[in-house]
Design an enzyme around this catalytic site. Sequence first.
Site, short mmCIF file in Angstrom:
data_model
loop_
_atom_site.label_atom_id
_atom_site.label_comp_id
_atom_site.label_asym_id
_atom_site.label_seq_id
_atom_site.Cartn_x
_atom_site.Cartn_y
_atom_site.Cartn_z
N CYS A 138 0.87 -1.18 0.00
CA CYS A 138 0.00 0.00 0.00
C CYS A 138 0.90 1.22 0.00
O CYS A 138 2.01 1.17 0.53
CB CYS A 138 -0.89 0.01 1.25
SG CYS A 138 -2.14 1.31 1.18
N LYS A 165 -12.12 -5.06 3.13
CA LYS A 165 -11.55 -4.10 4.05
C LYS A 165 -12.53 -2.95 4.24
O LYS A 165 -12.81 -2.20 3.30
CB LYS A 165 -10.23 -3.58 3.49
CG LYS A 165 -9.56 -2.56 4.36
CD LYS A 165 -8.17 -2.28 3.82
CE LYS A 165 -7.48 -1.21 4.62
NZ LYS A 165 -6.13 -0.94 4.11
N LYS A 206 -11.21 -7.60 7.35
CA LYS A 206 -10.61 -6.63 8.26
C LYS A 206 -11.54 -5.46 8.50
O LYS A 206 -12.07 -4.96 7.51
CB LYS A 206 -9.31 -6.18 7.60
CG LYS A 206 -8.63 -5.02 8.23
CD LYS A 206 -7.46 -4.64 7.38
CE LYS A 206 -6.93 -3.34 7.91
NZ LYS A 206 -6.04 -2.70 7.02
C1 PBG Z 1 -2.89 0.36 4.84
C2 PBG Z 1 -3.34 -0.39 6.02
C3 PBG Z 1 -4.11 0.05 7.12
C4 PBG Z 1 -4.16 -1.01 8.02
C5 PBG Z 1 -3.46 -2.06 7.46
N1 PBG Z 1 -2.99 -1.67 6.22
C6 PBG Z 1 -4.67 1.38 7.44
C7 PBG Z 1 -5.72 1.98 6.66
O1 PBG Z 1 -6.30 1.42 5.73
O2 PBG Z 1 -5.98 3.13 6.98
C8 PBG Z 1 -4.82 -0.99 9.37
C9 PBG Z 1 -4.36 -2.02 10.33
C10 PBG Z 1 -4.69 -1.75 11.75
O3 PBG Z 1 -5.50 -0.87 12.09
O4 PBG Z 1 -4.12 -2.45 12.59
N2 PBG Z 1 -3.84 0.84 3.98
#
Ligand code: PBG
Length: 322
Positions: free
Chosen positions: A118, A193, A246
């Site tokens: 990412c 997600k 998630k």
């Molecule tokens: C990257 C990403 C995020 C998380 C994992 N990969 C943050 C987001 O999407 O803002 C969150 C993981 C966590 O809260 O432990 N995009």
Amino acid sequence: MFPKIRMRRIRDNERLRKLSLETTLGVNDLILPLFIIDGKNEAQNIPSMPGVQRITVDLIEKFLDKTRVPAVLLFGVPGPEKKSSLPSAAFDDTGLIPRAIHTVKQVRPDIAIITDICLCAYTDHGHCGIVDAGSVDNDKTLPLLSKMALTHARAGADMVAPSAMMDGQVAAIRKVLDSHNFTETAIMSYAAKFASSFYGPFRDAAKSAPSSGDRSSYQLPAGNRQEAIRDALLDESEGADWLMVKPAMLYLDVIQELRQKTHLPIAAYQVSGEYAMIKFASNSGALDERKVVMESLISIKRAGANAIITYYAKEAAQWLSS
Ligand code: PBG
């Protein structure tokens, strides 16, 4: 007369009780997220996640010493000088994550390496993709995510985990990996997600909060289970080897339904806010940390997850061994 159902026959007999458990949790179900920073011999505390640290590459060995956790998920946290709008630090072969991969492979060759794909920690605006005319450009972002995945594959990652939620990211990454002969590098897709406020502490940890706007244009609304399943199945058709849901605890129904709709393994991410909730409540004495963590992990498995990404992985592995 019906025979009385006597649960106690089972419950009060330790041998039968064990035999009758429907769901079990094992060390091999756990994946540990690690935040990696530049520098030497430095471990930074994260105020919103007590007990979790960002560490430099040279501290990885000590950090993983003797743990029985079978897999790590690596996140790079580059300093502000490394962030830009076209973030080249994300695909630098000598960058943070490639160096971390080399180190893990060297000090713990038995541990599987998964890397987050990412751009949010690498862009100066903190969005997960390239921003054009004020919004994230899906198709311009795909080649950069693919390049990042290729960089990690080249360094030796076992599995890359695209989390930017761009449409077509799994297919784009699979194509680039295959064309460079990384046919054996697997893809774990952050398939479902949700746009969750439970990522708050992570954004402190990874210093990846968007400077303006939010991620609701590319992450799912909390109420949309059907869309989540659709997205996940699309990722499967694009070639994902693992699917992820998630956050975990608030989305057990999504895990359960996905379990029925796919034959791929499912990972669930117990995210930073879920960790913080348990940690702060335990620190205040309101909850019994160990029992609550174990119950939460068993519940996530009961819903149908094969593996759980959790900041409690190291502790849970220890508790399971003792
Ligand atoms: C990257 C990403 C995020 C998380 C994992 N990969 C943050 C987001 O999407 O803002 C969150 C993981 C966590 O809260 O432990 N995009």
